[in-house]
Design an enzyme around this catalytic site. Sequence first.
Site, PDB file in Angstrom:
ATOM      1  N   GLY A 185       0.923  -1.210   0.058  1.00  0.00           N
ATOM      2  CA  GLY A 185      -0.147   0.020   0.131  1.00  0.00           C
ATOM      3  C   GLY A 185       0.968   1.215   0.136  1.00  0.00           C
TER       4      GLY A 185
ATOM      5  N   GLY B 240      -0.500   4.553  -0.088  1.00  0.00           N
ATOM      6  CA  GLY B 240      -1.306   5.748  -0.003  1.00  0.00           C
ATOM      7  C   GLY B 240      -0.337   6.571   0.973  1.00  0.00           C
TER       8      GLY B 240
ATOM      9  NE  ARG C 185     -16.160  13.877   8.833  1.00  0.00           N
ATOM     10  CZ  ARG C 185     -15.059  13.795   8.482  1.00  0.00           C
ATOM     11  NH1 ARG C 185     -14.649  12.590   8.274  1.00  0.00           N
ATOM     12  NH2 ARG C 185     -14.395  14.698   7.670  1.00  0.00           N
TER      13      ARG C 185
ATOM     14  NE  ARG D 212     -11.278   9.679   9.150  1.00  0.00           N
ATOM     15  CZ  ARG D 212     -11.467  10.643   8.647  1.00  0.00           C
ATOM     16  NH1 ARG D 212     -10.907  11.860   8.664  1.00  0.00           N
ATOM     17  NH2 ARG D 212     -12.242  10.486   7.375  1.00  0.00           N
TER      18      ARG D 212
HETATM   19  C1  LIG Z   1     -13.637  11.289  -0.516  1.00  0.00           C
HETATM   20  C2  LIG Z   1     -12.802  11.188   0.841  1.00  0.00           C
HETATM   21  C3  LIG Z   1     -12.268  12.494   1.359  1.00  0.00           C
HETATM   22  C4  LIG Z   1     -11.531  12.388   2.612  1.00  0.00           C
HETATM   23  N1  LIG Z   1     -11.235  13.608   2.900  1.00  0.00           N
HETATM   24  C5  LIG Z   1     -10.433  13.429   4.270  1.00  0.00           C
HETATM   25  C6  LIG Z   1     -10.011  14.691   4.790  1.00  0.00           C
HETATM   26  O1  LIG Z   1     -10.264  15.832   4.208  1.00  0.00           O
HETATM   27  N2  LIG Z   1      -9.097  14.760   5.683  1.00  0.00           N
HETATM   28  C7  LIG Z   1      -8.558  13.571   6.377  1.00  0.00           C
HETATM   29  O2  LIG Z   1      -7.998  13.533   7.278  1.00  0.00           O
HETATM   30  N3  LIG Z   1      -9.110  12.288   5.726  1.00  0.00           N
HETATM   31  C8  LIG Z   1      -9.994  12.288   4.673  1.00  0.00           C
HETATM   32  N4  LIG Z   1     -10.343  11.161   4.294  1.00  0.00           N
HETATM   33  C9  LIG Z   1      -9.850   9.828   4.772  1.00  0.00           C
HETATM   34  C10 LIG Z   1      -8.509   9.524   4.395  1.00  0.00           C
HETATM   35  O3  LIG Z   1      -8.223  10.012   2.862  1.00  0.00           O
HETATM   36  C11 LIG Z   1      -8.125   8.100   4.235  1.00  0.00           C
HETATM   37  O4  LIG Z   1      -8.404   7.387   5.414  1.00  0.00           O
HETATM   38  C12 LIG Z   1      -6.646   7.963   4.209  1.00  0.00           C
HETATM   39  O5  LIG Z   1      -6.300   8.659   3.083  1.00  0.00           O
HETATM   40  C13 LIG Z   1      -6.413   6.545   4.086  1.00  0.00           C
HETATM   41  O6  LIG Z   1      -4.676   6.454   3.755  1.00  0.00           O
HETATM   42  P1  LIG Z   1      -4.089   5.088   3.717  1.00  0.00           P
HETATM   43  O7  LIG Z   1      -2.631   5.361   3.311  1.00  0.00           O
HETATM   44  O8  LIG Z   1      -4.390   4.379   4.974  1.00  0.00           O
HETATM   45  O9  LIG Z   1      -4.892   4.148   2.472  1.00  0.00           O
HETATM   46  P2  LIG Z   1      -5.089   4.520   1.209  1.00  0.00           P
HETATM   47  O10 LIG Z   1      -4.849   5.707   0.560  1.00  0.00           O
HETATM   48  O11 LIG Z   1      -6.481   4.007   0.842  1.00  0.00           O
HETATM   49  O12 LIG Z   1      -4.035   3.608   0.292  1.00  0.00           O
HETATM   50  C14 LIG Z   1      -3.985   1.999   0.295  1.00  0.00           C
HETATM   51  C15 LIG Z   1      -3.085   1.536  -0.481  1.00  0.00           C
HETATM   52  O13 LIG Z   1      -2.973   0.052  -0.223  1.00  0.00           O
HETATM   53  C16 LIG Z   1      -2.873  -0.558  -1.720  1.00  0.00           C
HETATM   54  N5  LIG Z   1      -3.406  -1.801  -1.565  1.00  0.00           N
HETATM   55  C17 LIG Z   1      -4.741  -2.104  -0.983  1.00  0.00           C
HETATM   56  N6  LIG Z   1      -5.017  -3.312  -0.965  1.00  0.00           N
HETATM   57  C18 LIG Z   1      -3.815  -3.892  -1.416  1.00  0.00           C
HETATM   58  C19 LIG Z   1      -3.407  -5.316  -1.837  1.00  0.00           C
HETATM   59  N7  LIG Z   1      -4.097  -6.355  -1.627  1.00  0.00           N
HETATM   60  N8  LIG Z   1      -2.458  -5.465  -2.508  1.00  0.00           N
HETATM   61  C20 LIG Z   1      -1.405  -4.499  -2.609  1.00  0.00           C
HETATM   62  N9  LIG Z   1      -1.725  -3.048  -2.411  1.00  0.00           N
HETATM   63  C21 LIG Z   1      -2.976  -2.722  -1.922  1.00  0.00           C
HETATM   64  C22 LIG Z   1      -3.544   0.502  -2.658  1.00  0.00           C
HETATM   65  O14 LIG Z   1      -3.239   0.365  -3.703  1.00  0.00           O
HETATM   66  C23 LIG Z   1      -2.880   1.841  -2.139  1.00  0.00           C
HETATM   67  O15 LIG Z   1      -1.859   2.263  -2.566  1.00  0.00           O
HETATM   68  C24 LIG Z   1     -11.447  11.155   3.072  1.00  0.00           C
HETATM   69  C25 LIG Z   1     -11.635   9.858   2.387  1.00  0.00           C
HETATM   70  C26 LIG Z   1     -12.295   9.783   1.355  1.00  0.00           C
HETATM   71  C27 LIG Z   1     -13.000   8.611   0.722  1.00  0.00           C
END
Ligand SMILES: Cc1cc2nc3c(=O)[nH]c(=O)nc-3n(C[C@H](O)[C@H](O)[C@H](O)COP(=O)(O)OP(=O)(O)OC[C@H]3O[C@@H](n4cnc5c(N)ncnc54)[C@H](O)[C@@H]3O)c2cc1C
EC number: 1.3.5.1
Lengths: 644, 262
Positions: free
Chosen positions: A40, A42, A337, A442
């Site tokens: 991942g 992100g 929320r 959250r």
């Molecule tokens: C529309 C929207 C708006 C938001 N706005 C806000 C905001 O304004 N402020 C805030 O704080 N939060 C906000 N959030 C929440 C926040 O964006 C997310 O919780 C956060 O970005 C998650 O980040 P992450 O790095 O944990 O995961 P993600 O960004 O979801 O990344 C997941 C990663 O894992 C990879 N992956 C998943 N499964 C697999 C697998 N099986 N094998 C290989 N790779 C895999 C994907 O390819 C990706 O690279 C928002 C969410 C949404 C949906």
Amino acid sequence: MILDSKIPEGPLAEKWEKHKFDMKLVNPANKRKYDIIVVGTGLAGASAAATFGELGYNVKAFCFQDSPRRAHSIAAQGGINAAKNYQNDGDSVFRLFYDTIKGGDYRAREANVYRLAQVSVNIIDQCVAQGVPFAREYGGLLANRSFGGAQVSRTFYARGQTGQQLLLGAYSAMNRQIAYGKVKMYPRTEMLDLVTIDGQARGIVVRNLITGQIESHSAHAVVLATGGYGNVFFLSTNAMGSNATAAWRAHKKGALFANPCFTQIHPTCIPVSGEYQSKLTLMSESLRNDGRVWVPKTVETAERLRKGEISVNDIAEADRDYYLERKYPAFGNLVPRDVASRNAKLVCDEGRGVGSTGLAVYLDFADAIKRDGQPAIAAKYGNLFEMYAKITDENPYERPMRIYPAVHYTMGGLWVDYNLMTNIPGLYAAGEANFSDHGANRLGASALMQGLADGYFVLPYTIGDYLARLPYDKVSVDHPAFKEAEQAVIAKNNQLLAINGTRTVDDFHKALGQIMWDYCGMARNAEGLTFAKQEIRKLRDEFWRDVKVTGVNEELNQTLEKANRVADFLELGELMVDDALNRSESCGGHFREESQTPENEALRDDENYTYVAAWEFTGVGNEPVLHKEELKFENVKLTQRSYK
Amino acid sequence: MAGSNPNAKPMDLTLKVWRQKDRNSPGQMVTYPLKGISPDMSFLEMLDVLNEDLLRKGEEPIAFDHDCREGICGMCSLFINGRAHGPERGTTTCQLHMRHFSHGETITIEPWRAAAFPVHKDLIVDRSAFDRIQQAGGYVSVNTGGVPDANEIPIPKSIADKAFDAATCIGCGACVAACKNASAMLFVSAKVSQLAMLPQGKTERKTRAENMVAQMDIEGFGACTNTGACAAECPVGISLENIAMLNREYMGAKLTSENVAS
Ligand SMILES: Cc1cc2nc3c(=O)[nH]c(=O)nc-3n(C[C@H](O)[C@H](O)[C@H](O)COP(=O)(O)OP(=O)(O)OC[C@H]3O[C@@H](n4cnc5c(N)ncnc54)[C@H](O)[C@@H]3O)c2cc1C
Ligand code: SF4
Ligand code: FES
């Protein structure tokens, strides 16, 4: 199994400093002898991978999109919190900590949340140094806004595209390490299993999404930063590919899954328009700073509106019910929320909802436009208004937006200790994939903060402490544990391909989503949950009998990808229901109808439920085992949350 | 359940879609009739409907890239009726709605066409060249930690806003697909300008411009002849000014850099 949260001793404000000092370090020259897998990329994964690379570890990073720049983090709109107190309005590390603990309805760990608030300030410095173009004041300094019910302005933002800019910052840092050869990136690659040897996480099995090739990768430690599981509900604000597979398969290999029923339903999303709907679009919560939420005062007016006999602008001021302002005078439209969502559901259940389906409420900018002028509103929210207009074909400058709650974020996730390590040694979980910091709800702008805190500032320390105790020896992917895991993955894919039934994967996914939304959504009760459990089991059986997956494994096969993900959702959904059933209190986003105040507010049961529910997998269809981590509150007093 | 426009009538359409098994197989256009499409559907939801039909018939669904469906991840692509991301300006394919098409219309759908973007399958292309260009220099060389307090780097709002505009590129590749030379100049210029404008990015501006342009050439993108087709089709409005800026940056680097041999 004893769940040890490994919270350091000492006063809250000194725990992290002290812990950093107590942790073992890996000698700089020896870091290159350790390999780390980051699944991942992100915010959490990219920031971790970049920082591990900078420190000198060998990193392999994986994502399923064609580029790490496209992780779902890119879609975050509103902003990121940090206790900088640049606005001199009374913010502090302690206040951010307090707001987050209270916002989470006292179901998160004090020590983790305090650390989060502490490192929040470093995140902003880091991002600015990378060139992230945050909003600025005319004097050239950073701008802030108040967000998601906070009474201080601590949210940093980049128009309505904060997640995009932060992710591109982390992506650029990771790119630099890719160029140096310290990070090797595997895009379009999906993790399908975790490999443990002698109880330690030692690697993963992946599928190359272009060729279908099943491959193993070994390392000294594995980090899962694979995002949330909101797509269990089919319709959510998550990206189409967001999934639980990596976390779920780790769970099946022994990692505990904590608080799975804690789901955030976001109050301001564009309502469902038809059967074909594939996802829901969030309208940033920042809109509630200027928009007023209302529905008609009476069911009769709402009915005439739905039938198209009158139009929204015909409804006189006196016939509108600004229900959030009425019920919560102190917070008004800015209540958290969970409160905003539940109230939208309540007024719609009363028959006062708007739009052709009656499942919507208004978010009205008329007063703000009158007060500040259209250009000022456009400057703040232009891109959101545009997005709304594109999707609905309606102009929000002229008539109020229609909004309805939608599944948005999952507070639950893999159980981790203070070091972000799961109960499997060497397996870490970061970002939305872990359960750690948001309790039962959250706060806005806190997920971006947590993802980057985990990746930039927590894992790089804690993983070193683990690696420093490990020998350098690498495990070969020819080890029987890898071969076994590969065989199991291949067998599962073959099984899916062989069923050749009559119903599509999406069909099953939608059916699951409906069950989850109806019985494990904004309001839950024992009877409904018990029914849902049976329904999910039936649906899962049917899936394995009747799903249709075309094509073969050895090709780019999007149907097979989806089938694997939905197969996991069908198991996770049941665990969410189990957890919701077990927790017969209401807290945060988890609203048990049996546990409410006379004013329909969530009623916690601190005596019986001040714990993290961490579930152990015991086989599909078997009852999972509950492990409790008691939560201790030494620095805040548990109060009934009130936003009146 | 009707959407925003309860009077909108369902449409019948004919789709002509590029089908290609894999990178090494030849492809062809295949025709699919489609009935009862709601004007409130997004373009990708329309393809979902077709794919569900195909699946039920036991046929292979059409492979296409998409993820956020909110116009921000840059994963969706599609060359629709000869236009990158379809007929609506400033819109990604996932944000394009069927109300912009009419009953009875024939719609052709092709992948991005560029030597540097080979087709993986059907409508999915390989855009990894874009990542490699970013790896060549699209960053500021700072490690985690040890950076100054954020407000110690004041940036005039006008400059911050301009840098932001350039930073909004979603990396979709429409600019390349729209360009008759398949040039990636708009994409490259967006990152180079963003960082060249900001104080944080100034130290490395010369090497960054050189290295990113060099990588762009290695990847086989065409030369820029200033037709402006890229900016016209860019879904987020990345401006041609960025290309002018990249040219200045690059020329400046060439004249004064020690990194360039010639
Ligand atoms: C529309 C929207 C708006 C938001 N706005 C806000 C905001 O304004 N402020 C805030 O704080 N939060 C906000 N959030 C929440 C926040 O964006 C997310 O919780 C956060 O970005 C998650 O980040 P992450 O790095 O944990 O995961 P993600 O960004 O979801 O990344 C997941 C990663 O894992 C990879 N992956 C998943 N499964 C697999 C697998 N099986 N094998 C290989 N790779 C895999 C994907 O390819 C990706 O690279 C928002 C969410 C949404 C949906
Ligand atoms: S410049 Fe525009 S068209 Fe080109 S990749 Fe970036 S967003 Fe897409
Ligand atoms: S799917 Fe993300 S931009 Fe279109």
